[in-house]
Write a protein that holds these residues in place. Structure first.
Motif, mmCIF file in Angstrom:
data_model
loop_
_atom_site.group_PDB
_atom_site.id
_atom_site.type_symbol
_atom_site.label_atom_id
_atom_site.label_comp_id
_atom_site.label_asym_id
_atom_site.label_seq_id
_atom_site.Cartn_x
_atom_site.Cartn_y
_atom_site.Cartn_z
ATOM 1 N N ALA A 180 0.805 -1.220 0.000
ATOM 2 C CA ALA A 180 0.000 0.000 0.000
ATOM 3 C C ALA A 180 0.835 1.266 0.000
ATOM 4 O O ALA A 180 0.431 2.295 -0.550
ATOM 5 C CB ALA A 180 -0.940 -0.010 1.211
ATOM 6 N N TRP A 181 2.020 1.215 0.614
ATOM 7 C CA TRP A 181 2.838 2.423 0.734
ATOM 8 C C TRP A 181 3.647 2.724 -0.533
ATOM 9 O O TRP A 181 4.203 3.813 -0.658
ATOM 10 C CB TRP A 181 3.796 2.285 1.923
ATOM 11 N N THR A 182 3.711 1.779 -1.449
ATOM 12 C CA THR A 182 4.556 1.944 -2.629
ATOM 13 C C THR A 182 3.788 2.657 -3.728
ATOM 14 O O THR A 182 3.260 2.036 -4.660
ATOM 15 C CB THR A 182 5.072 0.580 -3.130
ATOM 16 N N ALA A 183 3.720 3.970 -3.625
ATOM 17 C CA ALA A 183 3.030 4.762 -4.641
ATOM 18 C C ALA A 183 3.733 4.613 -5.975
ATOM 19 O O ALA A 183 4.939 4.842 -6.078
ATOM 20 C CB ALA A 183 2.986 6.229 -4.230
ATOM 21 N N GLN A 184 2.977 4.225 -6.992
ATOM 22 C CA GLN A 184 3.590 4.026 -8.310
ATOM 23 C C GLN A 184 4.258 5.305 -8.805
ATOM 24 O O GLN A 184 5.323 5.262 -9.435
ATOM 25 C CB GLN A 184 2.524 3.539 -9.301
ATOM 26 N N ALA A 185 3.662 6.452 -8.545
ATOM 27 C CA ALA A 185 4.234 7.716 -9.010
ATOM 28 C C ALA A 185 5.610 7.982 -8.405
ATOM 29 O O ALA A 185 6.439 8.667 -9.015
ATOM 30 C CB ALA A 185 3.288 8.867 -8.687
#
Length: 437
Positions: free
Chosen positions: A340-345
């Motif tokens: 959840a914490w790994t923002a693709q942006a």
């Protein structure tokens, strides 16, 4: 609201997943004309196209003084972010460089792998709606980390942030060129723009098609279509999932954003979150709503395994999953973002992984831009007398089996085995049509 489809609706899914370019036939004649003109008329055609398409008023090339002066106009916090992002990209790229090694295959039989960087690389940096210093960093920093001695950038409208990224990456030259004409100049060279060994970097449909057309004459990274993201999850924060989908939809109206989930409840929550965020100030003036209307969807699957199988079938550029186990079950993706914490942006800018990625299903056979894209890997072989005595008979036997007698003879000559000599049979000469009359 973003449409919610059932995985059992095969017709709707087929239509959704069809990524056949619909504009290439329309633009190909124009692209071919541009490539041909630059190839034959060089700088003269290049300047004409730059004036016409890029509205260029000054010279094609920026001087080193102009690059550094422009970079100095970049805000301090942006320059700091560029330095940090470059440091992370460089660290990852250096770890990717293939190793040089030597293997003693057998006594007297030595095979080595030699890794040599390309001499000159061209990095295309788009100059459309948004300046993209991150794209310059991804290409140029990786090339430098691989040891490329000369890195050239083309960008139709390099702003202060792009110039600051060029300085940080150690770019040698910058040309204010865009579109198919920039690709032609890099591929074929002109009096002003030197020919490169490889062209890398994303671009619009004209750039992508131009790269595909010059690929016989100049290496490219890969054919790139519109940006795409697939999120696969059975749980998670609806607002965060919606934000990841919208981030990719922001690129342009052709971008693709899909959410695959076995949870109908989560599907509905994400759809509502997307609507709420589209109404916010950050989404105003972006193509996100049009992009989602044209190419976006939420697909409700029967199981998470079915969602994973569908994601593998899509082979997306960006894949976002909620657990490591789910990520391991979907190997066919350009770049995978886990948790959840790994923002693709974040991967587009500062994680260190490369954001120049395969699209349109190309992740089936390759990953993103990598240090090995900038090197030549050669094998070096060396046999001693003992070595050829060991492997020679095996090689000669296989050559005989293939019917390549002269291959076998070249090996046996080193083994001291005389070639077989026999009478040469003369071929019967067929009478020509003229002599038969």
């Amino acid at each position: 609201m973003l449409p919610i489809l059932e995985s059992t609706d095969t017709r709707a899914l087929r239509r959704l997943l069809d990524r056949t370019p619909d504009d290439h036939a329309r633009i190909e004649p124009a692209v071919r004309d541009i490539l041909g003109a630059v190839r034959t008329r060089g700088d003269k055609a290049l300047v004409e196209f730059a004036r016409k398409f890029d509205r260029l008023e000054g010279p094609i090339e920026l001087s080193p003084a102009e690059i550094h002066a422009g970079a100095g106009d970049c805000p301090r916090e942006v320059r700091a972010a560029i330095r940090k992002a470059a440091r992370h990209i460089r660290m990852v790229a250096r770890a990717q460089v293939p190793a040089t090694w030597t293997k003693q295959v057998a006594p007297g039989v030595k095979v080595s792998q030699r890794v040599v960087p390309l001499e000159r690389v061209g990095c295309y940096v788009p100059g459309g709606r948004y300046p993209l210093p991150s794209s310059l960093l991804m290409a140029a920093v990786t090339a430098r980390a691989a040891g490329v001695p000369e890195v050239i950038v083309t960008c139709p409208r390099p702003d202060a942030s792009v110039l600051a990224a060029a300085v940080e990456a150690g770019v040698d030259r910058i040309f204010q060129l865009g579109g198919a004409q920039a690709i032609a100049a890099l591929a074929y060279g002109t009096a002003t723009v030197p020919r490169v060994d490889k062209i890398v970097g994303p671009g619009n449909a004209y750039v992508a098609l131009a790269k595909a057309l010059v690929a016989r004459d100049c290496a490219i990274d890969f054919f790139a279509g519109p940006s795409e993201i697939v999120v696969v999850a059975s749980s998670g924060d609806p607002a965060w999932i919606a934000a990841d989908l919208l981030a990719q939809a922001e690129h342009d109206v052709d971008a693709r954003a899909l959410f695959l989930t076995p949870s109908r409840r989560l599907a509905q929550q994400v759809a509502r979150a997307i609507e709420a965020q589209l109404a916010g100030p950050d989404a105003q003036g972006t193509p996100a709503r049009d992009s989602l209307a044209r190419n976006g969807a939420i697909v409700v699957t029967r199981t998470i395994a079915e969602a994973a199988a569908l994601a593998n079938r899509i082979a997306p550029e960006h894949l976002v999953v909620d657990t490591p186990e789910l990520g391991a079950s979907i190997p066919v993706a350009g770049s995978i973002f886990v948790g959840a914490w790994t923002a693709q942006a974040a991967g587009d800018y500062a994680i260190g992984s490369n954001h120049v990625l395969p699209t349109s299903g190309a992740a089936r056979f390759r990953g993103g831009l990598h240090a090995w894209d900038f090197v030549r890997v050669s094998t070096v072989q060396q046999l001693t007398k003992r070595g050829v005595a060991l492997v020679g008979p095996t090689a000669a036997t296989l050559a005989d089996a293939e019917g390549l007698k002269l291959h076998a003879a070249s090996i046996r000559a080193r083994l001291g085995i005389a070639p077989k000599v026999g009478p040469v049979k003369a071929r019967a000469r067929r009478p020509s049509a003229r002599s038969s009359r």
